[in-house]
Design a protein around this motif. Structure first.
Motif, PDB file in Angstrom:
ATOM      1  N   GLY A 117       0.844  -1.201   0.000  1.00  0.00           N
ATOM      2  CA  GLY A 117       0.000   0.000   0.000  1.00  0.00           C
ATOM      3  C   GLY A 117       0.868   1.235   0.000  1.00  0.00           C
ATOM      4  N   SER A 118       0.214   2.364  -0.185  1.00  0.00           N
ATOM      5  CA  SER A 118       0.944   3.620  -0.314  1.00  0.00           C
ATOM      6  C   SER A 118       0.522   4.573   0.804  1.00  0.00           C
ATOM      7  N   GLN A 119       1.322   5.618   1.014  1.00  0.00           N
ATOM      8  CA  GLN A 119       1.082   6.612   2.070  1.00  0.00           C
ATOM      9  C   GLN A 119       0.888   5.929   3.434  1.00  0.00           C
ATOM     10  N   ILE A 135      13.621  -2.223  -3.537  1.00  0.00           N
ATOM     11  CA  ILE A 135      12.410  -1.521  -3.096  1.00  0.00           C
ATOM     12  C   ILE A 135      12.028  -0.558  -4.214  1.00  0.00           C
ATOM     13  N   GLU A 136      10.747  -0.177  -4.245  1.00  0.00           N
ATOM     14  CA  GLU A 136      10.288   0.657  -5.356  1.00  0.00           C
ATOM     15  C   GLU A 136       9.475   1.853  -4.859  1.00  0.00           C
ATOM     16  N   PRO A 137      10.152   2.795  -4.201  1.00  0.00           N
ATOM     17  CA  PRO A 137       9.430   3.969  -3.706  1.00  0.00           C
ATOM     18  C   PRO A 137       9.053   4.936  -4.820  1.00  0.00           C
ATOM     19  N   GLY A 138       7.901   5.538  -4.669  1.00  0.00           N
ATOM     20  CA  GLY A 138       7.474   6.584  -5.601  1.00  0.00           C
ATOM     21  C   GLY A 138       7.330   7.886  -4.835  1.00  0.00           C
ATOM     22  N   ARG A 139       6.265   7.939  -4.018  1.00  0.00           N
ATOM     23  CA  ARG A 139       5.891   9.161  -3.314  1.00  0.00           C
ATOM     24  C   ARG A 139       7.060   9.788  -2.537  1.00  0.00           C
ATOM     25  N   SER A 140       7.743   8.957  -1.726  1.00  0.00           N
ATOM     26  CA  SER A 140       8.744   9.535  -0.831  1.00  0.00           C
ATOM     27  C   SER A 140       9.974  10.043  -1.581  1.00  0.00           C
ATOM     28  N   MET A 147      -9.914  12.959  -4.897  1.00  0.00           N
ATOM     29  CA  MET A 147      -9.986  11.502  -5.061  1.00  0.00           C
ATOM     30  C   MET A 147      -9.819  10.741  -3.746  1.00  0.00           C
ATOM     31  N   TYR A 148      -8.907  11.241  -2.887  1.00  0.00           N
ATOM     32  CA  TYR A 148      -8.628  10.509  -1.635  1.00  0.00           C
ATOM     33  C   TYR A 148      -8.891  11.368  -0.400  1.00  0.00           C
ATOM     34  N   ASP A 149      -9.579  12.504  -0.560  1.00  0.00           N
ATOM     35  CA  ASP A 149      -9.703  13.468   0.543  1.00  0.00           C
ATOM     36  C   ASP A 149      -8.326  13.812   1.100  1.00  0.00           C
ATOM     37  N   ALA A 163       4.301  13.894  -6.312  1.00  0.00           N
ATOM     38  CA  ALA A 163       3.937  12.485  -6.520  1.00  0.00           C
ATOM     39  C   ALA A 163       2.449  12.388  -6.810  1.00  0.00           C
ATOM     40  N   TYR A 164       2.099  11.717  -7.882  1.00  0.00           N
ATOM     41  CA  TYR A 164       0.701  11.512  -8.256  1.00  0.00           C
ATOM     42  C   TYR A 164      -0.001  12.861  -8.456  1.00  0.00           C
ATOM     43  N   GLY A 165       0.740  13.853  -8.880  1.00  0.00           N
ATOM     44  CA  GLY A 165       0.194  15.176  -9.165  1.00  0.00           C
ATOM     45  C   GLY A 165      -0.003  15.295 -10.653  1.00  0.00           C
ATOM     46  N   ILE A 201      -5.399  15.814  -8.502  1.00  0.00           N
ATOM     47  CA  ILE A 201      -6.695  15.181  -8.194  1.00  0.00           C
ATOM     48  C   ILE A 201      -6.735  14.581  -6.787  1.00  0.00           C
ATOM     49  N   ARG A 202      -5.576  14.573  -6.098  1.00  0.00           N
ATOM     50  CA  ARG A 202      -5.502  13.849  -4.829  1.00  0.00           C
ATOM     51  C   ARG A 202      -6.527  14.327  -3.785  1.00  0.00           C
ATOM     52  N   PRO A 203      -6.706  15.654  -3.614  1.00  0.00           N
ATOM     53  CA  PRO A 203      -7.685  16.058  -2.594  1.00  0.00           C
ATOM     54  C   PRO A 203      -9.092  15.542  -2.895  1.00  0.00           C
TER      55      PRO A 203
HETATM   56  N1  LLP Z   1       5.155  -0.395  -6.538  1.00  0.00           N
HETATM   57  C1  LLP Z   1       3.908  -0.757  -6.838  1.00  0.00           C
HETATM   58  C2  LLP Z   1       3.657  -2.080  -7.381  1.00  0.00           C
HETATM   59  C3  LLP Z   1       2.845   0.138  -6.602  1.00  0.00           C
HETATM   60  O1  LLP Z   1       1.603  -0.235  -6.864  1.00  0.00           O
HETATM   61  C4  LLP Z   1       3.111   1.432  -6.086  1.00  0.00           C
HETATM   62  C5  LLP Z   1       2.026   2.397  -5.869  1.00  0.00           C
HETATM   63  C6  LLP Z   1       4.458   1.769  -5.806  1.00  0.00           C
HETATM   64  C7  LLP Z   1       5.449   0.829  -6.033  1.00  0.00           C
HETATM   65  C8  LLP Z   1       4.857   3.102  -5.219  1.00  0.00           C
HETATM   66  O2  LLP Z   1       4.361   3.236  -3.930  1.00  0.00           O
HETATM   67  P1  LLP Z   1       4.744   4.539  -3.067  1.00  0.00           P
HETATM   68  O3  LLP Z   1       6.196   4.456  -2.715  1.00  0.00           O
HETATM   69  O4  LLP Z   1       4.473   5.715  -3.922  1.00  0.00           O
HETATM   70  O5  LLP Z   1       3.874   4.483  -1.893  1.00  0.00           O
HETATM   71  N2  LLP Z   1      -2.388   7.797  -6.561  1.00  0.00           N
HETATM   72  C9  LLP Z   1      -2.276   7.469  -5.156  1.00  0.00           C
HETATM   73  C10 LLP Z   1      -1.175   6.470  -4.892  1.00  0.00           C
HETATM   74  C11 LLP Z   1      -1.323   5.160  -5.624  1.00  0.00           C
HETATM   75  C12 LLP Z   1      -0.201   4.206  -5.365  1.00  0.00           C
HETATM   76  C13 LLP Z   1      -0.333   2.955  -6.154  1.00  0.00           C
HETATM   77  N3  LLP Z   1       0.817   2.107  -6.133  1.00  0.00           N
HETATM   78  C14 LLP Z   1      -2.089   8.753  -4.346  1.00  0.00           C
HETATM   79  O6  LLP Z   1      -2.056   9.842  -4.941  1.00  0.00           O
HETATM   80  O7  LLP Z   1      -2.019   8.712  -3.127  1.00  0.00           O
END
Ligand code: LLP
Length: 430
Positions: free
Chosen positions: A205-207, A284-289, A326-328, A382-384, A322-324
């Protein structure tokens, strides 16, 4: 408000990497995404350093879905990052940015025949989401006369403290193969002629702002690694999935660091793989952070209104962030040209989209606002832009990248012509 060190307030103006946000808004127009490349690289290095201090073989894959600008991927490629790609489009971007195919993992729960062909052709590893997909991929690899290295996406069945729409490893989630069925999936993979199972992958999961769920995921993954090693699978990598959440509420959210993550997760991981007698790469595969706090969205106040409460109507809407809606989700906002003025008045900051939910910030104490003020929406990297659209026929805005004292567009703003460019006139309308 607590700010990361690349955001500062000088002469009453918000600055990013020493650049005055108000001047940037004037120069490039609004709305405008502004990103600090230095901050992204710093966050990447923070992960790399924290993990490498505790385990010798580490690969950090940027989750390209979080920010799909080629310049962002290029900056990460340059410092050695790989990528988690979730579509052929993201794969194309990552390769174009200069990332080596062996540092890419092609994820996805619903891949097309052409996705599978491209993955085989480019020689990237594939995270397989179902047995159906496994057999399709085997056939595609056979056709191409190649062997493809795979992981299975494990569904670890873990409840995690985050928004339900972004909890990806629940037992009820659409992703992956239930963890108890994983050994059988590898047995099937080992009997496929053109498949070489070399990894395991999960994403919970994320966040997520608490480290314990990541520890639990690591426990599940090393248990699986043990079972697979006993079955004769030679594991080259274990991918523990995405990264940490970020403190969107700057004052009150916990702010776990890669050091905190590594300090708790790596002992479990390390002990687990050592017990199996193997040293697979840790992925590991971070996006947001990596990218969220690198970026501000600058938006101009078109008008203010006092109705049942005070509104500041700005020129960016949920078409751009869209985050506010879509996810409050909560994002801090700062009036960039009055960044040290007293917070005297409560405003709701609303976009121009024809929907009641088009709100960036509800009931926030801000300085007195007038038309022409510039509002910065923080943590927008991230996700912006990645989730933006042309809804309401609004061309998407430009993006600017800053590195040191250099500033450049990394994406031009769209025009109305771009909105209609791909539209076709059906013959009966000619
Ligand atoms: N790997 C996989 C397989 C994923 O599904 C995701 C995010 C990540 C890595 C990256 O996760 P992170 O490090 O960013 O938590 N649009 C949403 C977030 C959706 C995340 C979906 N998967 C938002 O704006 O909060």
């Amino acid at each position: 408000m607590k700010l990361p060190h690349h955001l500062t307030i000088k002469n009453g103006h918000l600055h990013i990497n020493e650049q005055d946000c108000v001047a940037l808004a004037q120069q490039y127009g609004t709305p405008l995404y502004v990103t600090s490349e230095d901050r992204i690289v710093e966050q990447y290095q923070n992960y790399k350093r924290a993990l490498l201090a505790r385990y010798p073989k580490v690969q950090v894959l940027f989750a390209a879905k979080a920010n799909g600008n080629l310049a962002v991927l290029r900056a990460l490629a340059k410092v050695g990052a790989g990528a988690d790609v979730f579509s052929s489009g993201e794969l194309h971007l990552a390769l174009d940015a200069g990332m080596a195919p062996e540092k890419l993992l092609f994820n996805g729960s619903s891949k097309t025949p052409s996705d599978l062909q491209i993955a085989v052709e480019k020689g990237v590893k594939v995270s397989v989401d179902s047995l159906d997909e496994l057999h399709q991929l085997d056939a595609v690899a056979q056709e191409a006369g190649k062997t493809v290295k795979i992981a299975f996406r494990v569904n670890p069945a873990l409840e995690v403290p985050t928004h339900p729409k972004i909890a990806t490893g629940l037992a009820t989630s659409k992703f992956g193969i239930p963890h108890e069925e994983i050994p059988d999936a590898y047995r099937q993979a080992m009997s496929c002629k053109n498949i070489q199972p070399v990894g395991i992958h999960c994403h919970i999961g994320s966040q997520i702002l608490d480290i314990d769920p990541f520890v639990k995921a690591a426990e599940v993954m090393v248990r699986i690694a043990q079972a697979l090693t006993e079955m004769g699978v030679k594991l080259e990598f274990v991918d523990l999935g995405g990264g940490l959440g970020i403190p969107y509420h700057h004052e009150t959210d916990p702010a776990p660091t890669p050091e905190d993550y590594a300090g708790k997760v790596l002992p479990v991981f390390r002990a687990g793989v050592e017990a199996c007698g193997i040293t697979p790469e840790l992925w590991i595969e971070p996006g947001r952070s990596l990218v969220a706090d690198s970026t501000v969205l600058l938006t101009r106040v078109n008008s203010t209104k006092s109705a049942h409460k005070k509104f500041a109507n700005v020129d960016a809407g949920f078409n751009l962030l869209i985050r506010p809606v879509m996810y409050d989700a909560y994002h801090e906002v700062i009036v960039a040209n009055k960044a040290d003025a007293p917070l005297t008045t409560e405003y709701t900051v609303t976009g121009p989209i024809c929907e009641t939910g088009d709100i960036f910030a509800k009931d926030r104490r801000l300085p007195q606002i007038v038309a022409g003020d510039i509002i910065a929406v923080l943590d927008a990297g991230a996700y912006g832009f990645a989730m933006s659209s042309q809804y309401n026929c609004r061309p998407r805005c430009p993006e600017v990248l800053i590195k040191g004292s250099q500033v450049s567009l990394m994406r031009k703003g769209e025009t109305l012509g771009d909105i209609t460019a791909l539209m076709q006139r059906p013959p009966w309308q000619r």
